[in-house]
Motif scaffolding. Sequence first.
Motif, PDB file in Angstrom:
ATOM      1  N   LYS A 910      44.522 -56.572 -57.374  1.00 57.76           N
ATOM      2  CA  LYS A 910      45.839 -56.793 -56.788  1.00 57.76           C
ATOM      3  C   LYS A 910      46.473 -55.465 -56.388  1.00 57.76           C
ATOM      4  N   VAL A 911      46.338 -54.463 -57.250  1.00 56.50           N
ATOM      5  CA  VAL A 911      46.923 -53.155 -56.953  1.00 56.50           C
ATOM      6  C   VAL A 911      46.369 -52.612 -55.634  1.00 56.50           C
ATOM      7  N   LEU A 912      45.049 -52.643 -55.500  1.00 54.27           N
ATOM      8  CA  LEU A 912      44.451 -52.107 -54.278  1.00 54.27           C
ATOM      9  C   LEU A 912      44.859 -52.913 -53.048  1.00 54.27           C
ATOM     10  N   GLN A 913      44.938 -54.208 -53.239  1.00 56.29           N
ATOM     11  CA  GLN A 913      45.360 -55.073 -52.138  1.00 56.29           C
ATOM     12  C   GLN A 913      46.790 -54.723 -51.690  1.00 56.29           C
ATOM     13  N   ASP A 914      47.673 -54.526 -52.673  1.00 57.45           N
ATOM     14  CA  ASP A 914      49.063 -54.191 -52.348  1.00 57.45           C
ATOM     15  C   ASP A 914      49.162 -52.830 -51.665  1.00 57.45           C
ATOM     16  N   ILE A 915      48.409 -51.853 -52.174  1.00 57.69           N
ATOM     17  CA  ILE A 915      48.470 -50.525 -51.546  1.00 57.69           C
ATOM     18  C   ILE A 915      47.967 -50.632 -50.109  1.00 57.69           C
ATOM     19  N   ASP A 916      46.921 -51.417 -49.942  1.00 57.83           N
ATOM     20  CA  ASP A 916      46.356 -51.598 -48.608  1.00 57.83           C
ATOM     21  C   ASP A 916      47.416 -52.139 -47.648  1.00 57.83           C
ATOM     22  N   GLN A 917      48.128 -53.163 -48.114  1.00 63.68           N
ATOM     23  CA  GLN A 917      49.176 -53.740 -47.256  1.00 63.68           C
ATOM     24  C   GLN A 917      50.264 -52.727 -46.952  1.00 63.68           C
ATOM     25  N   GLU A 918      50.708 -52.043 -47.990  1.00 62.38           N
ATOM     26  CA  GLU A 918      51.747 -51.036 -47.805  1.00 62.38           C
ATOM     27  C   GLU A 918      51.287 -49.946 -46.843  1.00 62.38           C
ATOM     28  N   SER A 919      50.024 -49.531 -47.003  1.00 65.10           N
ATOM     29  CA  SER A 919      49.595 -48.413 -46.170  1.00 65.10           C
ATOM     30  C   SER A 919      49.443 -48.866 -44.715  1.00 65.10           C
ATOM     31  N   LYS A 920      49.125 -50.148 -44.518  1.00 66.68           N
ATOM     32  CA  LYS A 920      49.096 -50.654 -43.132  1.00 66.68           C
ATOM     33  C   LYS A 920      50.500 -50.597 -42.540  1.00 66.68           C
ATOM     34  N   TRP A 921      51.463 -50.986 -43.355  1.00 62.22           N
ATOM     35  CA  TRP A 921      52.860 -50.922 -42.890  1.00 62.22           C
ATOM     36  C   TRP A 921      53.188 -49.490 -42.495  1.00 62.22           C
ATOM     37  N   ASN A 922      52.798 -48.568 -43.378  1.00 61.55           N
ATOM     38  CA  ASN A 922      53.089 -47.161 -43.108  1.00 61.55           C
ATOM     39  C   ASN A 922      52.354 -46.632 -41.887  1.00 61.55           C
ATOM     40  N   GLU A 923      51.088 -47.044 -41.747  1.00 62.30           N
ATOM     41  CA  GLU A 923      50.336 -46.587 -40.587  1.00 62.30           C
ATOM     42  C   GLU A 923      51.005 -47.021 -39.288  1.00 62.30           C
ATOM     43  N   ARG A 924      51.497 -48.273 -39.303  1.00 64.13           N
ATOM     44  CA  ARG A 924      52.164 -48.787 -38.104  1.00 64.13           C
ATOM     45  C   ARG A 924      53.471 -48.054 -37.851  1.00 64.13           C
ATOM     46  N   ASN A 925      54.236 -47.846 -38.910  1.00 60.28           N
ATOM     47  CA  ASN A 925      55.621 -47.439 -38.716  1.00 60.28           C
ATOM     48  C   ASN A 925      55.906 -45.957 -38.871  1.00 60.28           C
ATOM     49  N   VAL A 926      55.189 -45.304 -39.774  1.00 61.89           N
ATOM     50  CA  VAL A 926      55.539 -43.914 -40.055  1.00 61.89           C
ATOM     51  C   VAL A 926      55.424 -43.000 -38.831  1.00 61.89           C
ATOM     52  N   PRO A 927      54.328 -43.100 -38.047  1.00 62.64           N
ATOM     53  CA  PRO A 927      54.261 -42.227 -36.870  1.00 62.64           C
ATOM     54  C   PRO A 927      55.418 -42.474 -35.909  1.00 62.64           C
ATOM     55  N   VAL A 928      55.796 -43.730 -35.745  1.00 60.09           N
ATOM     56  CA  VAL A 928      56.907 -44.047 -34.840  1.00 60.09           C
ATOM     57  C   VAL A 928      58.200 -43.424 -35.365  1.00 60.09           C
ATOM     58  N   ILE A 929      58.401 -43.604 -36.658  1.00 61.79           N
ATOM     59  CA  ILE A 929      59.613 -43.039 -37.260  1.00 61.79           C
ATOM     60  C   ILE A 929      59.601 -41.522 -37.120  1.00 61.79           C
ATOM     61  N   GLU A 930      58.440 -40.947 -37.394  1.00 66.40           N
ATOM     62  CA  GLU A 930      58.335 -39.503 -37.337  1.00 66.40           C
ATOM     63  C   GLU A 930      58.635 -38.966 -35.929  1.00 66.40           C
ATOM     64  N   ASN A 931      58.050 -39.624 -34.927  1.00 66.38           N
ATOM     65  CA  ASN A 931      58.303 -39.194 -33.555  1.00 66.38           C
ATOM     66  C   ASN A 931      59.761 -39.285 -33.193  1.00 66.38           C
ATOM     67  N   TRP A 932      60.333 -40.398 -33.569  1.00 61.64           N
ATOM     68  CA  TRP A 932      61.741 -40.591 -33.239  1.00 61.64           C
ATOM     69  C   TRP A 932      62.578 -39.495 -33.893  1.00 61.64           C
ATOM     70  N   LEU A 933      62.287 -39.234 -35.165  1.00 60.42           N
ATOM     71  CA  LEU A 933      63.069 -38.233 -35.893  1.00 60.42           C
ATOM     72  C   LEU A 933      62.882 -36.840 -35.295  1.00 60.42           C
ATOM     73  N   LYS A 934      61.637 -36.531 -34.919  1.00 60.34           N
ATOM     74  CA  LYS A 934      61.371 -35.237 -34.306  1.00 60.34           C
ATOM     75  C   LYS A 934      62.196 -35.074 -33.036  1.00 60.34           C
ATOM     76  N   LYS A 935      62.174 -36.162 -32.237  1.00 60.45           N
ATOM     77  CA  LYS A 935      62.864 -36.115 -30.954  1.00 60.45           C
ATOM     78  C   LYS A 935      64.369 -35.918 -31.165  1.00 60.45           C
ATOM     79  N   HIS A 936      64.908 -36.587 -32.143  1.00 55.72           N
ATOM     80  CA  HIS A 936      66.356 -36.544 -32.293  1.00 55.72           C
ATOM     81  C   HIS A 936      66.856 -35.412 -33.170  1.00 55.72           C
TER      82      HIS A 936
END
Length: 959
Positions: A910-936
């Motif tokens: 379960k732990v690995l499954q949850d981390i996997d899900q979380e990291s997918k969320w992060n993979e999708r969103n973190v670069p976008v957030i990072e770019n936006w923050l860099k730009k602004h």
Amino acid sequence: MRLVASLILCAALTVSDVYPEGCSHCWLQNRSRSKRSIDFNDVLKLPAYRMPRDLKPISYQLEIHPSTKNGTFRGRVSILGVWPTEGSRIKLDAHEDLNITDVTVKCLNVNTTDTWEPADIARRQHNCQKSEYNIDLEQWFVPGRKCQLNITYTGNVTSSESAGIFMNSYLDTQAQEHTFIATHLRLNNARRLFPCIDEPEYKAMFELSIIRPVKMISRSNTPLNYTVEVPNDPTLMKDVFEKTPEMSTYQLAFMISDFESISPTRSVNPSETRKPLEIKVWGRREYLSTLSKVPNKIVTIVNYLQHYFNISIGLSKLDIVAMPMYTATKPSDNWGLMFFREGELSSPLVWNTAYELIYQWIGQRVTPFRWSDAQVNKALNSFLASKTTVDIDPNEMEGKWPMTLLYSLYYEFGKTFPFSRVAGIRHEAVSAKTELVFRMFNYTLGEEMFRKGVQRLIHESSKNRSFYANDIFAHLDTVRIQNNVTLPDDLTISSIAAPWIFRDRVPLVTVTRDYETGNITFTQSVYLREAAPPSNEKMSYQWDIPIVMINQDKLNFTELKTNFWLTKADSHITMKDTVDKNKFIIVNPEEIGMFPVNYDMCNWQMLSEFLQGPQRETIPVLTRAKLLHDAWNMAYAGNFCFEVAFNMTLFLKNETSHVVWEPFFTMIDHVGRRIQGSEGVYAKFEAYIFSLLQPLYKNQLGEIPQQNEPSWKVHMRGLAKNFLCRAGYVPCVNEAEEQYKKWMKDDEPDEGNPVANEFICPVFRWGTMEEWEFGLQRVINFPQKTIERKQSERTYLLKTLAGCPADKKKIERLLNVTILDKNSNFSDSDIHLVYSTLTGSATGYSTLFDFLVDHWDTVKQRFENKKHLWNGIVNSATSSFSTQEGFDMVSELYASKQREFDTADSLMDKVLQDIDQESKWNERNVPVIENWLKKHLGNKPSELLSYARQTTTVSPMAG
Ligand SMILES: *[C@@H]1O[C@H](CO)[C@@H](O)[C@H](O)[C@H]1NC(C)=O
Ligand SMILES: *[C@@H]1O[C@H](CO)[C@@H](O)[C@H](O)[C@H]1NC(C)=O
Ligand SMILES: *[C@@H]1O[C@H](CO)[C@@H](O)[C@H](O)[C@H]1NC(C)=O
Ligand SMILES: *[C@@H]1O[C@H](CO)[C@@H](O)[C@H](O)[C@H]1NC(C)=O
């Protein structure tokens, strides 16, 4: 024969030992009479459905003589009732404390209407477990015959709670004790006061007499009719009250006290009654000055409500009592005589008083038919109280109604499994949803029509002035039809309401505008913020949704009309767009319906730009808040990328309303928690928020609290300061350290803590190792078995020691002391607390992970016989990672120690499954957030964070 049987029964009951003393007189035989019309055994052989449930009461004449000296009272009740069906058994509710001494019954002759004849009692039995008192008569009665029962009894006046009939006392400034007696009979405590039929649907008239000491006064639901002397006892008087209208037993109330009263200087407007309602506010003499503003406040609210309902409360007077030592959780809203806790009544706020007063109409003048109908009563009253408050004193709600209620529902219903953690709140949630459904109809039908519907409920609750839960919706529907308001597909108010109230989900409406064709499409689906549940059955829910739409050309929020209904039958509707493609639209403004809204990117972009412009405030605060809330929650749920959500936060730098800021603080918390594992991005995220909050804190809120400032300001300052302190805002950290020094300089630091809680976390986070170590020593040396210092103080310290540091060294030290050193000052539950707290911060759980890896064998041995601690540490050290890197680290550990996880092995899937899900969320969103923050942010972060303390482990520019 019968005697033998009853003796056996008696013996059986005594043996079972569940019946207290006063109840052991079961199956009392009435030996004095032998006449009988029907053999009782035959009656018992009759099928159960022919046994009448009750003699239906018409009136109660009740005399109560309490004694405060020995905590008892004597009572006499005369019940007049009628047989609704054939029968011979009278079944009353009587609490086990009631000691019934004498019962006589007489009935009207079957052929005449004025000749009373005694009726013989075959037997009577007090079933204490069920709080029942059964009287079997020797005759068989036909429907419609009337009987009268006289019962004398004694009972107990409790002093341990504010329930049933209770007494209490207060001390005046001369230390003189003053005793008083009162009642609180809701829900079913009337049976503690007198034998009766204690169910709301059995309404009757009451004529109450109270025997009280000469020097006291008594009050009841109705005005005093007359007072007489008590024969042979000059210390007592008897007060006889006017007969009440028909009401339920729980509505009866009285009070005997030496309280004094004040009256309003303004009077209640006359209504359908001849005389205006007479209002008096009661309290102990020394408290009256504190209550001085209450009577006029009550007049204001009563006038508002009387006008709203277009009817009076139905009585000629209303006594409102500030009761010292009152311990019930809720005020007691008896018809005509209400009891509040002192502080609750003296408060200048409107909402609570209005809420309780509304019960005088809905809940007292008309009552829920059964207790199961009371839920909707509560929800309606809560809605009306909010409306009343907004109309009388708009500032009191601070503009946040219904946001606070609504957003917490959105968060709960957006979960994979709503209420999985706290099932208890489901009940509250139904009530909250019902209240919001009333608010929805108040908008969609319009205030006037809604009011007419509520009026009908009060004026036309025909059966006994009682209503069923569904009646309110039926009345609203009647009014709707009278006003020729049509609904599609034969919908009714009640059929619309049910899915909104009873489902653990809310809909999401997606609005897509096709700028080429000029079409607009509305789609409904189930709103989720987390992964969909494995079973899809509940994901096909549909609702009837009122679509209220506003566009940039006509930003008129005062007359909101339902444009159309997106019904259960339509999963989507396409129509011609209502406005030019360069103008935005807003759907569900002011949170009319309980649902978030998503738009296409262009519409979001137009909204974001408009909100940054000078006309921003033509959109009211609640709608501005909703747009911000919906945007970031859509991104959070993965409905679109975070860029749009962050664009929607840009306008905050000009935003002054706390209502709009409110959902942003939730965003900081929720989004922050997910990205804190990605260090570089998190630092930029902090820097951006810092840039928004610091001016808010410094300029708008002010760093120093002022006297008498509104509570929202205090609250907002707390939120802003909390964030800034976490981010290391220097003035805040300095202040905290300054305060903390007091403790460090104290000669006896373990005698007490002079530092307010708010300062401790910033010191442990940003302060020196020495400061932190001092805190740790305070936990270690915390005095045991002391009454001056509570254990919760120690728990708080330990939690902050673990949860606050941004510095690995502090956490390593804590783990060494608590786990490796086997320091006996730390119990198992302390250890558990430490590592579950560490899961809350990235520094915390990654340090714990390293610690576990480094000391694997030692830790395992240490917890050899404490599997819950072993499982706990493995779980806490691994489960909070949210990145691919974290996933790899945990998988590696798992692979290398495969056979050594023991009991914790089963957790790891379960732990690995949850981390996997979380990291997918992060993979999708973190670069976008990072770019936006860099730009602004450009190069701003370093400059911004120069306001902040820096530590060696967290570098704001990393990444
Ligand atoms: C009830 O009344 C009986 C008879 O008067 C008496 O013996 C008994 O003590 C009373 N019990 C209580 C609980 O008052
Ligand atoms: C309690 O006091 C009342 C009045 O003083 C008296 O009539 C009654 O008998 C007393 N009851 C007991 C149980 O002592
Ligand atoms: C009940 O008491 C009242 C008043 O004392 C009396 O008039 C009436 O006849 C009594 N009824 C019975 C059933 O004893
Ligand atoms: C009532 O009237 C009927 C018929 O007149 C008679 O037979 C019966 O005995 C009467 N009942 C009583 C209780 O008086």
